[in-house]
Design a protein around this motif. Structure first.
Motif, PDB file in Angstrom:
ATOM      1  N   LEU A  56       1.241   6.735  -6.988  1.00 37.81           N
ATOM      2  CA  LEU A  56      -0.045   7.211  -7.465  1.00 37.81           C
ATOM      3  C   LEU A  56       0.106   8.363  -8.449  1.00 37.81           C
ATOM      4  CD1 LEU A  56      -3.127   6.910  -7.149  1.00 37.81           C
ATOM      5  CD2 LEU A  56      -3.010   8.705  -5.441  1.00 37.81           C
ATOM      6  N   GLY A  57      -0.375   8.165  -9.643  1.00 39.31           N
ATOM      7  CA  GLY A  57      -0.341   9.204 -10.668  1.00 39.31           C
ATOM      8  C   GLY A  57       1.001   9.394 -11.340  1.00 39.31           C
ATOM      9  N   ARG A  58       1.985   8.599 -11.011  1.00 39.86           N
ATOM     10  CA  ARG A  58       3.329   8.787 -11.582  1.00 39.86           C
ATOM     11  C   ARG A  58       3.647   7.793 -12.684  1.00 39.86           C
ATOM     12  NH1 ARG A  58       7.208  10.106  -6.481  1.00 39.86           N
ATOM     13  NH2 ARG A  58       5.945  11.801  -5.678  1.00 39.86           N
ATOM     14  N   ALA A  59       3.100   6.610 -12.590  1.00 42.13           N
ATOM     15  CA  ALA A  59       3.471   5.584 -13.558  1.00 42.13           C
ATOM     16  C   ALA A  59       2.312   4.614 -13.711  1.00 42.13           C
ATOM     17  CB  ALA A  59       4.719   4.851 -13.081  1.00 42.13           C
ATOM     18  N   GLY A  60       2.450   3.726 -14.649  1.00 36.68           N
ATOM     19  CA  GLY A  60       1.411   2.748 -14.916  1.00 36.68           C
ATOM     20  C   GLY A  60       1.535   1.518 -14.039  1.00 36.68           C
ATOM     21  N   PHE A  61       0.643   0.590 -14.295  1.00 33.12           N
ATOM     22  CA  PHE A  61       0.570  -0.621 -13.496  1.00 33.12           C
ATOM     23  C   PHE A  61       1.834  -1.480 -13.622  1.00 33.12           C
ATOM     24  CE2 PHE A  61      -0.865  -5.056 -12.914  1.00 33.12           C
ATOM     25  CZ  PHE A  61      -1.265  -4.951 -11.590  1.00 33.12           C
ATOM     26  N   GLN A  62       2.426  -1.519 -14.824  1.00 35.41           N
ATOM     27  CA  GLN A  62       3.624  -2.351 -15.029  1.00 35.41           C
ATOM     28  C   GLN A  62       4.788  -1.884 -14.155  1.00 35.41           C
ATOM     29  OE1 GLN A  62       4.213  -2.216 -19.258  1.00 35.41           O
ATOM     30  NE2 GLN A  62       3.018  -4.094 -19.583  1.00 35.41           N
ATOM     31  N   LEU A  63       4.980  -0.575 -14.090  1.00 33.47           N
ATOM     32  CA  LEU A  63       6.066  -0.061 -13.250  1.00 33.47           C
ATOM     33  C   LEU A  63       5.793  -0.298 -11.777  1.00 33.47           C
ATOM     34  CD1 LEU A  63       8.779   1.365 -13.157  1.00 33.47           C
ATOM     35  CD2 LEU A  63       7.576   3.546 -13.120  1.00 33.47           C
ATOM     36  N   LEU A  64       4.531  -0.163 -11.376  1.00 36.08           N
ATOM     37  CA  LEU A  64       4.151  -0.438  -9.988  1.00 36.08           C
ATOM     38  C   LEU A  64       4.445  -1.901  -9.648  1.00 36.08           C
ATOM     39  CD1 LEU A  64       2.831   0.343  -7.306  1.00 36.08           C
ATOM     40  CD2 LEU A  64       0.620  -0.213  -8.335  1.00 36.08           C
ATOM     41  N   LYS A  76       0.825  -1.208   0.000  1.00 34.88           N
ATOM     42  CA  LYS A  76       0.000   0.000   0.000  1.00 34.88           C
ATOM     43  C   LYS A  76       0.859   1.258   0.000  1.00 34.88           C
ATOM     44  CE  LYS A  76      -4.180  -1.763   2.154  1.00 34.88           C
ATOM     45  NZ  LYS A  76      -5.093  -1.634   3.314  1.00 34.88           N
ATOM     46  N   MET A  77       1.991   1.214   0.725  1.00 31.85           N
ATOM     47  CA  MET A  77       2.887   2.365   0.738  1.00 31.85           C
ATOM     48  C   MET A  77       3.451   2.610  -0.664  1.00 31.85           C
ATOM     49  SD  MET A  77       6.682   2.931   2.213  1.00 31.85           S
ATOM     50  CE  MET A  77       7.127   1.608   1.160  1.00 31.85           C
ATOM     51  N   LEU A  78       3.864   1.552  -1.354  1.00 25.68           N
ATOM     52  CA  LEU A  78       4.385   1.696  -2.709  1.00 25.68           C
ATOM     53  C   LEU A  78       3.310   2.243  -3.640  1.00 25.68           C
ATOM     54  CD1 LEU A  78       6.433  -1.614  -3.052  1.00 25.68           C
ATOM     55  CD2 LEU A  78       7.337   0.709  -2.918  1.00 25.68           C
ATOM     56  N   LYS A  79       2.107   1.756  -3.497  1.00 27.53           N
ATOM     57  CA  LYS A  79       0.999   2.225  -4.330  1.00 27.53           C
ATOM     58  C   LYS A  79       0.760   3.715  -4.110  1.00 27.53           C
ATOM     59  CE  LYS A  79      -3.919   1.550  -4.907  1.00 27.53           C
ATOM     60  NZ  LYS A  79      -5.097   0.898  -4.378  1.00 27.53           N
ATOM     61  N   ARG A  80       0.775   4.154  -2.843  1.00 23.47           N
ATOM     62  CA  ARG A  80       0.582   5.580  -2.553  1.00 23.47           C
ATOM     63  C   ARG A  80       1.721   6.421  -3.121  1.00 23.47           C
ATOM     64  NH1 ARG A  80      -1.580   3.574   2.323  1.00 23.47           N
ATOM     65  NH2 ARG A  80       0.449   3.606   3.304  1.00 23.47           N
ATOM     66  N   GLN A  81       2.951   5.915  -3.039  1.00 21.53           N
ATOM     67  CA  GLN A  81       4.090   6.660  -3.565  1.00 21.53           C
ATOM     68  C   GLN A  81       4.020   6.789  -5.079  1.00 21.53           C
ATOM     69  OE1 GLN A  81       7.488   4.478  -2.163  1.00 21.53           O
ATOM     70  NE2 GLN A  81       7.668   5.712  -0.291  1.00 21.53           N
TER      71      GLN A  81
END
Length: 124
Positions: free
Chosen positions: A109-117, A102-107
């Motif tokens: 958010l809005g910066r990159a797509g799903f693949q980078l996440l 969840k922390m990574l997802k919040r960091q």
């Protein structure tokens, strides 16, 4: 004051123990909450979930609205709470991974797509 009540009595410094005794002697309204908090902490640390029903009854006998709210919440899922206070298993490791994700997802958010996440989550 709350820190003294929430701490184990033997872990307090001698001066803190004396100050706590003085405060409790001057304010008897704190005796019951202190007793209930410490007995619940003993149940937690020593895994004595079988004592929960008698603890709940003791809490209900005192005029402590905030602890009555806690007791009502525990009653809603009493079996699970007793199991949590008794059994040696927990979901701490899983909760840690969920928290990290969840922390990574919040960091991200809005910066990159799903693949980078996904890539960042796998490499973290």
């Amino acid at each position: 004051m709350a820190g003294w009540i929430l701490s184990r009595p033997e872990s307090l410094a001698q001066s803190e123990q004396l100050q706590l005794k003085t405060v409790l002697a001057k304010c008897p309204e704190l005796d019951a909450p202190t007793r209930h908090v410490r007995s619940f902490a003993a149940m937690l640390t020593q895994r004595h979930g079988e004592r929960l029903p008698e603890w709940l009854n003791a809490v209900r006998q005192d005029d402590l609205p905030s602890l009555h709210t806690l007791a009502a919440g525990i009653d809603r899922d009493r079996d699970a709470v007793i199991a949590g206070l008794t059994l040696p298993w927990n979901s701490g490791v899983v909760e840690g991974h969920v928290n990290r994700t969840k922390m990574l997802k919040r960091q991200m958010l809005g910066r990159a797509g799903f693949q980078l996440l996904c890539k960042r989550a796998l490499l973290a």
